[in-house]
Design a protein around this motif. Structure first.
Motif, PDB file in Angstrom:
ATOM      1  N   LEU A   1      -9.956   7.014  -0.797  1.00  0.00           N
ATOM      2  CA  LEU A   1      -9.548   8.202  -0.057  1.00  0.00           C
ATOM      3  C   LEU A   1      -8.994   7.766   1.288  1.00  0.00           C
ATOM      4  O   LEU A   1      -9.523   6.850   1.925  1.00  0.00           O
ATOM      5  CB  LEU A   1     -10.731   9.146   0.162  1.00  0.00           C
ATOM      6  N   ASP A   2      -7.941   8.425   1.714  1.00  0.00           N
ATOM      7  CA  ASP A   2      -7.356   8.136   3.010  1.00  0.00           C
ATOM      8  C   ASP A   2      -8.374   8.464   4.099  1.00  0.00           C
ATOM      9  O   ASP A   2      -9.049   9.483   4.028  1.00  0.00           O
ATOM     10  CB  ASP A   2      -6.076   8.957   3.194  1.00  0.00           C
ATOM     11  N   GLU A   3      -8.495   7.604   5.082  1.00  0.00           N
ATOM     12  CA  GLU A   3      -9.474   7.797   6.144  1.00  0.00           C
ATOM     13  C   GLU A   3      -9.175   9.014   7.012  1.00  0.00           C
ATOM     14  O   GLU A   3     -10.077   9.630   7.560  1.00  0.00           O
ATOM     15  CB  GLU A   3      -9.554   6.551   7.021  1.00  0.00           C
ATOM     16  N   LYS A   4      -7.911   9.371   7.137  1.00  0.00           N
ATOM     17  CA  LYS A   4      -7.516  10.471   8.016  1.00  0.00           C
ATOM     18  C   LYS A   4      -7.366  11.807   7.301  1.00  0.00           C
ATOM     19  O   LYS A   4      -7.427  12.856   7.937  1.00  0.00           O
ATOM     20  CB  LYS A   4      -6.200  10.124   8.710  1.00  0.00           C
ATOM     21  N   ASP A   5      -7.150  11.775   5.977  1.00  0.00           N
ATOM     22  CA  ASP A   5      -6.893  13.008   5.226  1.00  0.00           C
ATOM     23  C   ASP A   5      -7.505  12.878   3.835  1.00  0.00           C
ATOM     24  O   ASP A   5      -6.999  12.141   2.990  1.00  0.00           O
ATOM     25  CB  ASP A   5      -5.386  13.243   5.123  1.00  0.00           C
ATOM     26  N   SER A   6      -8.585  13.599   3.578  1.00  0.00           N
ATOM     27  CA  SER A   6      -9.290  13.484   2.293  1.00  0.00           C
ATOM     28  C   SER A   6      -8.509  14.081   1.126  1.00  0.00           C
ATOM     29  O   SER A   6      -8.942  13.981  -0.017  1.00  0.00           O
ATOM     30  CB  SER A   6     -10.674  14.126   2.386  1.00  0.00           C
ATOM     31  N   ASN A   7      -7.359  14.679   1.393  1.00  0.00           N
ATOM     32  CA  ASN A   7      -6.497  15.185   0.330  1.00  0.00           C
ATOM     33  C   ASN A   7      -5.479  14.136  -0.117  1.00  0.00           C
ATOM     34  O   ASN A   7      -4.613  14.417  -0.933  1.00  0.00           O
ATOM     35  CB  ASN A   7      -5.776  16.455   0.774  1.00  0.00           C
ATOM     36  N   LYS A   8      -5.577  12.947   0.450  1.00  0.00           N
ATOM     37  CA  LYS A   8      -4.649  11.872   0.103  1.00  0.00           C
ATOM     38  C   LYS A   8      -5.435  10.644  -0.354  1.00  0.00           C
ATOM     39  O   LYS A   8      -6.575  10.432   0.030  1.00  0.00           O
ATOM     40  CB  LYS A   8      -3.775  11.513   1.299  1.00  0.00           C
ATOM     41  N   ILE A   9      -4.775   9.844  -1.204  1.00  0.00           N
ATOM     42  CA  ILE A   9      -5.350   8.608  -1.715  1.00  0.00           C
ATOM     43  C   ILE A   9      -4.419   7.463  -1.328  1.00  0.00           C
ATOM     44  O   ILE A   9      -3.200   7.572  -1.450  1.00  0.00           O
ATOM     45  CB  ILE A   9      -5.489   8.653  -3.248  1.00  0.00           C
ATOM     46  N   THR A  10      -5.004   6.368  -0.871  1.00  0.00           N
ATOM     47  CA  THR A  10      -4.236   5.168  -0.576  1.00  0.00           C
ATOM     48  C   THR A  10      -4.477   4.158  -1.696  1.00  0.00           C
ATOM     49  O   THR A  10      -5.621   3.800  -1.987  1.00  0.00           O
ATOM     50  CB  THR A  10      -4.645   4.572   0.776  1.00  0.00           C
TER      51      THR A  10
ATOM     52  N   THR B   1       0.862  -1.182   0.000  1.00  0.00           N
ATOM     53  CA  THR B   1       0.000   0.000   0.000  1.00  0.00           C
ATOM     54  C   THR B   1       0.895   1.228   0.000  1.00  0.00           C
ATOM     55  O   THR B   1       2.018   1.204   0.518  1.00  0.00           O
ATOM     56  CB  THR B   1      -0.941   0.062   1.223  1.00  0.00           C
ATOM     57  N   VAL B   2       0.373   2.291  -0.592  1.00  0.00           N
ATOM     58  CA  VAL B   2       1.088   3.561  -0.606  1.00  0.00           C
ATOM     59  C   VAL B   2       0.048   4.675  -0.557  1.00  0.00           C
ATOM     60  O   VAL B   2      -1.033   4.554  -1.135  1.00  0.00           O
ATOM     61  CB  VAL B   2       2.005   3.699  -1.852  1.00  0.00           C
ATOM     62  N   THR B   3       0.368   5.752   0.148  1.00  0.00           N
ATOM     63  CA  THR B   3      -0.515   6.904   0.232  1.00  0.00           C
ATOM     64  C   THR B   3       0.159   8.081  -0.458  1.00  0.00           C
ATOM     65  O   THR B   3       1.334   8.368  -0.204  1.00  0.00           O
ATOM     66  CB  THR B   3      -0.827   7.244   1.706  1.00  0.00           C
ATOM     67  N   VAL B   4      -0.599   8.725  -1.356  1.00  0.00           N
ATOM     68  CA  VAL B   4      -0.072   9.844  -2.142  1.00  0.00           C
ATOM     69  C   VAL B   4      -1.082  10.990  -2.126  1.00  0.00           C
ATOM     70  O   VAL B   4      -2.229  10.819  -1.709  1.00  0.00           O
ATOM     71  CB  VAL B   4       0.211   9.417  -3.602  1.00  0.00           C
ATOM     72  N   GLU B   5      -0.651  12.147  -2.605  1.00  0.00           N
ATOM     73  CA  GLU B   5      -1.546  13.290  -2.716  1.00  0.00           C
ATOM     74  C   GLU B   5      -2.673  12.981  -3.695  1.00  0.00           C
ATOM     75  O   GLU B   5      -2.455  12.345  -4.733  1.00  0.00           O
ATOM     76  CB  GLU B   5      -0.788  14.531  -3.188  1.00  0.00           C
ATOM     77  N   ARG B   6      -3.848  13.442  -3.379  1.00  0.00           N
ATOM     78  CA  ARG B   6      -5.023  13.218  -4.224  1.00  0.00           C
ATOM     79  C   ARG B   6      -4.942  14.073  -5.490  1.00  0.00           C
ATOM     80  O   ARG B   6      -4.594  15.245  -5.434  1.00  0.00           O
ATOM     81  CB  ARG B   6      -6.274  13.591  -3.433  1.00  0.00           C
ATOM     82  N   THR B   7      -5.255  13.445  -6.616  1.00  0.00           N
ATOM     83  CA  THR B   7      -5.397  14.165  -7.881  1.00  0.00           C
ATOM     84  C   THR B   7      -6.663  13.652  -8.561  1.00  0.00           C
ATOM     85  O   THR B   7      -7.083  12.512  -8.344  1.00  0.00           O
ATOM     86  CB  THR B   7      -4.198  13.951  -8.829  1.00  0.00           C
TER      87      THR B   7
END
Length: 59
Positions: free
Chosen positions: A44-53, A13-19
């Motif tokens: 969408l990351d559960e903790k930060d909606s600006n990130k995607i896992t 798994t990897v988490t990156v900035e949402r685009t």
């Protein structure tokens, strides 16, 4: 084997900035590598909606 019986193993798994176009990357990976037994998913990351896992699975 029916799809419901298939087991998927998480490889990474990897988490990156949402685009807005990230789904295109995941779609292309799935189309290209499904014959290798790999599937890619994202949420969408559960903790930060600006990130995607993104998760890589072995089928």
């Amino acid at each position: 084997m029916e799809r419901a019986e298939m087991k998927m193993k998480v490889l990474s798994t990897v988490t990156v900035e949402r685009t807005d176009d990230f789904y295109k990357v995941v779609d292309q990976l799935n189309r290209t590598l499904k014959d290798k037994g790999l599937t890619f998913g994202f949420a969408l990351d559960e903790k930060d909606s600006n990130k995607i896992t993104m998760t890589i699975y072995e089928v």
